[in-house]
Design an enzyme around this catalytic site. Structure first.
Site, mmCIF file in Angstrom:
data_model
loop_
_atom_site.group_PDB
_atom_site.id
_atom_site.type_symbol
_atom_site.label_atom_id
_atom_site.label_comp_id
_atom_site.label_asym_id
_atom_site.label_seq_id
_atom_site.Cartn_x
_atom_site.Cartn_y
_atom_site.Cartn_z
ATOM 1 N N ARG A 69 0.842 -1.203 0.000
ATOM 2 C CA ARG A 69 0.000 0.000 0.000
ATOM 3 C C ARG A 69 0.870 1.244 0.000
ATOM 4 O O ARG A 69 2.078 1.190 0.269
ATOM 5 C CB ARG A 69 -0.916 0.015 1.228
ATOM 6 C CG ARG A 69 -0.157 0.029 2.546
ATOM 7 C CD ARG A 69 -1.016 0.407 3.725
ATOM 8 N NE ARG A 69 -0.292 0.212 4.980
ATOM 9 C CZ ARG A 69 0.646 1.004 5.461
ATOM 10 N NH1 ARG A 69 1.025 2.079 4.769
ATOM 11 N NH2 ARG A 69 1.244 0.740 6.613
ATOM 12 N N GLY A 71 1.965 4.916 1.643
ATOM 13 C CA GLY A 71 2.124 5.378 3.016
ATOM 14 C C GLY A 71 3.296 4.762 3.740
ATOM 15 O O GLY A 71 4.114 4.032 3.176
ATOM 16 N N GLU A 72 3.345 5.039 5.013
ATOM 17 C CA GLU A 72 4.465 4.700 5.878
ATOM 18 C C GLU A 72 4.084 3.561 6.825
ATOM 19 O O GLU A 72 3.362 2.656 6.451
ATOM 20 C CB GLU A 72 4.893 5.962 6.651
ATOM 21 C CG GLU A 72 6.261 6.505 6.257
ATOM 22 C CD GLU A 72 7.407 5.727 6.872
ATOM 23 O OE1 GLU A 72 7.163 4.781 7.640
ATOM 24 O OE2 GLU A 72 8.569 6.072 6.577
ATOM 25 N N THR A 74 2.317 1.879 10.211
ATOM 26 C CA THR A 74 1.175 2.032 11.106
ATOM 27 C C THR A 74 1.025 0.772 11.938
ATOM 28 O O THR A 74 1.735 -0.216 11.736
ATOM 29 C CB THR A 74 -0.120 2.348 10.342
ATOM 30 O OG1 THR A 74 -1.111 2.826 11.264
ATOM 31 C CG2 THR A 74 -0.657 1.128 9.608
ATOM 32 N N HIS A 76 -1.899 -2.008 13.564
ATOM 33 C CA HIS A 76 -3.259 -2.546 13.637
ATOM 34 C C HIS A 76 -3.346 -3.452 14.854
ATOM 35 O O HIS A 76 -2.389 -4.168 15.183
ATOM 36 C CB HIS A 76 -3.612 -3.364 12.392
ATOM 37 C CG HIS A 76 -3.606 -2.577 11.125
ATOM 38 N ND1 HIS A 76 -4.359 -1.434 10.960
ATOM 39 C CD2 HIS A 76 -2.943 -2.767 9.954
ATOM 40 C CE1 HIS A 76 -4.162 -0.961 9.740
ATOM 41 N NE2 HIS A 76 -3.295 -1.740 9.113
ATOM 42 N N LEU A 147 -5.378 6.091 6.621
ATOM 43 C CA LEU A 147 -5.728 5.575 5.300
ATOM 44 C C LEU A 147 -4.476 5.054 4.614
ATOM 45 O O LEU A 147 -3.394 5.617 4.773
ATOM 46 C CB LEU A 147 -6.321 6.669 4.406
ATOM 47 C CG LEU A 147 -7.751 7.143 4.612
ATOM 48 C CD1 LEU A 147 -7.855 7.997 5.857
ATOM 49 C CD2 LEU A 147 -8.215 7.924 3.399
ATOM 50 N N CYS A 177 2.960 7.055 10.456
ATOM 51 C CA CYS A 177 3.003 7.636 9.105
ATOM 52 C C CYS A 177 4.316 8.365 8.844
ATOM 53 O O CYS A 177 4.398 9.217 7.948
ATOM 54 C CB CYS A 177 1.811 8.557 8.879
ATOM 55 S SG CYS A 177 0.235 7.727 9.121
#
Length: 214
Positions: A69, A71-72, A74, A76, A147, A177
């Site tokens: 994906r 972005g940086e 993250t 979960h 996101l 991020c």
């Protein structure tokens, strides 16, 4: 075309990632879109633009997974609503920038339903807590939703994550991020006591309104 909504519960990150990649690779112009709503066991994920150095305090208990994906880095984990959007953007007539904007608006509207004011931030996809009465100043500007998307053959996968009652200590192990010092917060810390299923349903309704308007 009907969108298939799947409530998957708590599911392993890597296996889910592999399934959504395969789904996107194999789909065609007649494949119905799908929305997956789920939670993951604790995991850090690193996007294409990611720097592993932004995991500044690794944990033996939380794996790090490199993904495709945008972005940086993250986190979960349980208590976080993850929504994967497996959409044919060409069929919907939506470009990627518009998709991001609509997802962000759905998140803003969801938070507003629970009495929270939130906003976009230019150049930093995600949703952030706005200045408002009743919220501690330390959480103003904190990130409450993230996101990250991938588009292949005009079809999206990955999606968004909304922190409801999340392990904020895990976010303290990363520069979310890629931004050192960026605070992350969840709805529970902001005083929202509604359960995750109630919030998930409201989020789904807003996503459907934004992405599939009648």
């Amino acid at each position: 075309m009907t969108v298939l909504v799947k409530h998957l519960g708590v599911v392993d990150y890597v296996s889910t990632y592999e399934v959504m990649r395969a789904f996107t690779k194999e789909r065609n112009s007649t494949t119905p879109d799908e929305i997956w709503i789920l939670e993951h066991p604790p995991v850090f994920t690193l996007g294409l633009a990611g720097d592993a150095g932004n995991l500044h305090s690794p944990s033996n208990q939380i794996p790090l997974v490199q993904v495709d994906r945008g972005g940086e880095i993250t986190y979960h984990g349980p208590g976080q609503i993850v929504v994967y959007l497996l959409l044919d953007l060409k069929r919907l007539g939506i470009f990627v920038k518009e998709l991001v904007s609509r997802i962000e608006q759905a998140l803003i509207n969801t938070l507003a339903d629970f009495g929270l004011v939130a906003e976009r931030r230019s150049g930093a996809p995600g949703i952030y807590v706005s200045l408002q009465p009743g919220i501690s100043p330390e959480w103003i500007g904190a990130k409450v939703a993230a996101l990250g998307l991938k588009v292949s053959k005009s079809c999206s996968y990955h999606g968004l994550a909304l922190n409801v009652a999340t392990d904020l200590e895990a976010f303290g192990r990363i520069h979310p991020c890629g931004y050192e010092g960026l605070k992350t917060v969840d709805m529970q810390t902001l005083g929202i006591k509604d359960n995750i299923d109630t919030i998930s349903q409201r989020l789904l309704e807003h996503l459907q309104k934004q992405l599939m308007p009648t």
